[in-house]
Scaffold this motif. Structure first.
Motif, PDB file in Angstrom:
ATOM      1  N   GLY A  15       0.807  -1.226   0.000  1.00 25.42           N
ATOM      2  CA  GLY A  15       0.000   0.000   0.000  1.00 25.42           C
ATOM      3  C   GLY A  15       0.838   1.273   0.000  1.00 25.42           C
ATOM      4  N   LYS A  16       0.282   2.317   0.635  1.00 28.97           N
ATOM      5  CA  LYS A  16       0.898   3.652   0.566  1.00 28.97           C
ATOM      6  C   LYS A  16       2.314   3.687   1.131  1.00 28.97           C
ATOM      7  CE  LYS A  16      -3.309   6.364   0.851  1.00 28.97           C
ATOM      8  NZ  LYS A  16      -4.209   6.996   1.802  1.00 28.97           N
ATOM      9  N   ALA A  17       2.534   2.965   2.232  1.00 24.38           N
ATOM     10  CA  ALA A  17       3.862   2.999   2.866  1.00 24.38           C
ATOM     11  C   ALA A  17       4.920   2.443   1.918  1.00 24.38           C
ATOM     12  CB  ALA A  17       3.851   2.203   4.167  1.00 24.38           C
ATOM     13  N   ALA A  18       4.566   1.344   1.237  1.00 25.81           N
ATOM     14  CA  ALA A  18       5.525   0.720   0.313  1.00 25.81           C
ATOM     15  C   ALA A  18       5.783   1.649  -0.861  1.00 25.81           C
ATOM     16  CB  ALA A  18       4.969  -0.610  -0.180  1.00 25.81           C
ATOM     17  N   HIS A  19       4.727   2.289  -1.340  1.00 23.23           N
ATOM     18  CA  HIS A  19       4.865   3.196  -2.480  1.00 23.23           C
ATOM     19  C   HIS A  19       5.767   4.367  -2.100  1.00 23.23           C
ATOM     20  CE1 HIS A  19       3.673   6.267  -5.432  1.00 23.23           C
ATOM     21  NE2 HIS A  19       3.545   5.221  -6.235  1.00 23.23           N
ATOM     22  N   ARG A  20       5.517   4.918  -0.899  1.00 23.11           N
ATOM     23  CA  ARG A  20       6.298   6.085  -0.469  1.00 23.11           C
ATOM     24  C   ARG A  20       7.766   5.688  -0.255  1.00 23.11           C
ATOM     25  NH1 ARG A  20       4.577  10.140   4.465  1.00 23.11           N
ATOM     26  NH2 ARG A  20       6.282  11.601   4.171  1.00 23.11           N
ATOM     27  N   ARG A  21       7.976   4.449   0.232  1.00 24.06           N
ATOM     28  CA  ARG A  21       9.346   3.982   0.460  1.00 24.06           C
ATOM     29  C   ARG A  21      10.111   3.944  -0.868  1.00 24.06           C
ATOM     30  NH1 ARG A  21      10.740  -1.330   0.335  1.00 24.06           N
ATOM     31  NH2 ARG A  21       8.596  -1.987   0.701  1.00 24.06           N
ATOM     32  N   ARG A  22       9.412   3.514  -1.923  1.00 25.78           N
ATOM     33  CA  ARG A  22      10.107   3.361  -3.212  1.00 25.78           C
ATOM     34  C   ARG A  22      10.183   4.658  -4.004  1.00 25.78           C
ATOM     35  NH1 ARG A  22       7.270  -1.209  -6.280  1.00 25.78           N
ATOM     36  NH2 ARG A  22       9.021  -0.994  -7.699  1.00 25.78           N
ATOM     37  N   PHE A  23       9.096   5.466  -3.942  1.00 23.67           N
ATOM     38  CA  PHE A  23       9.039   6.636  -4.833  1.00 23.67           C
ATOM     39  C   PHE A  23       8.877   7.957  -4.083  1.00 23.67           C
ATOM     40  CE2 PHE A  23       6.855   3.010  -6.955  1.00 23.67           C
ATOM     41  CZ  PHE A  23       7.818   2.741  -7.909  1.00 23.67           C
ATOM     42  N   GLY A  24       9.018   7.930  -2.767  1.00 23.55           N
ATOM     43  CA  GLY A  24       8.642   9.099  -1.956  1.00 23.55           C
ATOM     44  C   GLY A  24       9.572  10.292  -2.009  1.00 23.55           C
ATOM     45  N   GLY A  25      10.755  10.160  -2.583  1.00 24.15           N
ATOM     46  CA  GLY A  25      11.618  11.351  -2.688  1.00 24.15           C
ATOM     47  C   GLY A  25      12.734  11.398  -1.672  1.00 24.15           C
ATOM     48  N   GLY A  26      12.950  10.298  -0.937  1.00 21.97           N
ATOM     49  CA  GLY A  26      14.110  10.189  -0.051  1.00 21.97           C
ATOM     50  C   GLY A  26      14.247  11.334   0.930  1.00 21.97           C
ATOM     51  N   ARG A  27      15.486  11.798   1.074  1.00 18.99           N
ATOM     52  CA  ARG A  27      15.777  12.839   2.068  1.00 18.99           C
ATOM     53  C   ARG A  27      15.234  14.206   1.669  1.00 18.99           C
ATOM     54  NH1 ARG A  27      20.764  11.324   5.637  1.00 18.99           N
ATOM     55  NH2 ARG A  27      20.248   9.148   5.850  1.00 18.99           N
ATOM     56  N   GLY A  28      14.690  14.299   0.454  1.00 17.09           N
ATOM     57  CA  GLY A  28      14.068  15.553   0.030  1.00 17.09           C
ATOM     58  C   GLY A  28      12.678  15.731   0.632  1.00 17.09           C
ATOM     59  N   GLN A  29      12.125  14.697   1.250  1.00 17.94           N
ATOM     60  CA  GLN A  29      10.785  14.812   1.818  1.00 17.94           C
ATOM     61  C   GLN A  29      10.789  15.797   2.986  1.00 17.94           C
ATOM     62  OE1 GLN A  29       8.636  10.797   2.042  1.00 17.94           O
ATOM     63  NE2 GLN A  29      10.751  10.212   1.739  1.00 17.94           N
ATOM     64  N   LEU A  30       9.666  16.510   3.115  1.00 18.89           N
ATOM     65  CA  LEU A  30       9.593  17.570   4.133  1.00 18.89           C
ATOM     66  C   LEU A  30       9.932  17.048   5.526  1.00 18.89           C
ATOM     67  CD1 LEU A  30       8.810  20.580   4.016  1.00 18.89           C
ATOM     68  CD2 LEU A  30       6.509  19.919   4.755  1.00 18.89           C
ATOM     69  N   VAL A  31       9.389  15.876   5.881  1.00 22.15           N
ATOM     70  CA  VAL A  31       9.630  15.355   7.232  1.00 22.15           C
ATOM     71  C   VAL A  31      11.114  15.063   7.450  1.00 22.15           C
ATOM     72  CG1 VAL A  31       9.057  12.953   6.560  1.00 22.15           C
ATOM     73  CG2 VAL A  31       8.896  13.649   8.943  1.00 22.15           C
TER      74      VAL A  31
END
Ligand SMILES: C[S@@+](CC[C@H](N)C(=O)[O-])C[C@H]1O[C@@H](n2cnc3c(N)ncnc32)[C@H](O)[C@@H]1O
Length: 249
Positions: A56-72
């Motif tokens: 689901g979403k967690a797996a998608h974000r892990r693969r395509f989420g933008g790495g260290r560029g993510q706001l968090v």
């Protein structure tokens, strides 16, 4: 980590829940496993709520989420050569913590609502059994407790030295919106409003060695208390950053 150590109730029947909600083990046909789910009237609350880091979403974000560029990640100070130890003192469903652990940080998750902590523990146990997520789950440790009341004790009992403390308390105004997703209604029924966020910020500022970061809706005022040194803005949310000292070596 045993249930006694983590403070999480292992007998789910003993966890207090609002009327009409139940915690049940359901079959996960995709992963051929069982998962813990919070179930309520579907018309009112939508689909059952559970924590799934594998698909689901967690797996998608892990693969395509933008790495260290993510706001968090930026807010928590992750950068080339800098991977701080982080306490997520408002763990919720563990989404932010999973992103941070996925980027290499050791993360201690603290959640005060027993049912949410149980869902989270179940998600972490399943993540630990799956080859795609086992390494990330190994960097995540969970404690059930109230960080506004006993952050220092919870951190000490986990033998954890937090450089950064991440806070994402519920923001009461969002609840009034007719746009609140059904999934969030179920979650909100459990978590309620986090009206003691100023006390939580105070506790976090005492315990973090380097910085405290607070996620807010983009237009919301900062939590009452000292002013943040700087802010990072995203499309819908903002991070208020309270700096004690630089994370750079
Ligand atoms: C908005 S949610 C956090 C969502 C989380 N960032 C995520 O990525 O899934 C806020 C959560 O923090 C928890 N919480 C709020 N104040 C807390 C406190 N003082 N100690 C521990 N947990 C707290 C609430 O019960 C709720 O589950």
């Amino acid at each position: 980590m045993s249930d006694v150590e983590s403070g999480i109730e292992s007998d789910i029947d003993k966890i207090a829940l609002p009327d009409g909600l139940r915690l049940v083990q359901v079959d996960d046909v995709v992963q051929g496993d069982k998962r813990l789910a919070l179930v309520g009237d579907e018309k009112r609350y939508g689909k059952p709520l559970s924590v799934d880091f594998v698909a689901g979403k967690a797996a998608h974000r892990r693969r395509f989420g933008g790495g260290r560029g993510q706001l968090v990640a930026k807010a928590c100070g992750l950068a080339k050569g800098v991977t701080p130890s982080i306490v997520d003192a408002t763990a919720g469903l563990g989404r932010d913590a999973f992103v941070l652990a996925g980027l290499g940080a050791q993360v201690l998750l603290i959640e005060r609502v027993a049912a949410i902590a149980a869902l989270l523990q179940d998600g972490l146990q399943r993540a630990a059994r799956h080859s795609d997520t086992a390494e990330i789950a190994a960097r995540m440790m969970l404690r059930h407790g109230d960080a506004a009341q006993s952050l220092a004790e919870l951190v000490a009992s986990a033998h954890f030295m937090p450089q950064v403390i991440h806070l994402d308390p519920m923001f009461p105004h969002r609840e009034k919106s007719a746009l609140v997703k059904k999934e969030m209604r179920l979650f909100r029924e459990l978590a309620g409003d986090d009206n003691d966020a100023p006390r939580l910020l105070e506790a976090a500022l005492e315990v973090a060695t380097h910085r405290v970061v607070v996620k807010r809706p983009r237009k919301a005022p900062p939590i009452a208390g000292p002013a943040p040194q700087h802010t990072l803005e995203g499309k819908t949310s903002r991070y208020d950053v309270y700096v004690h000292r630089s994370l750079a070596r």
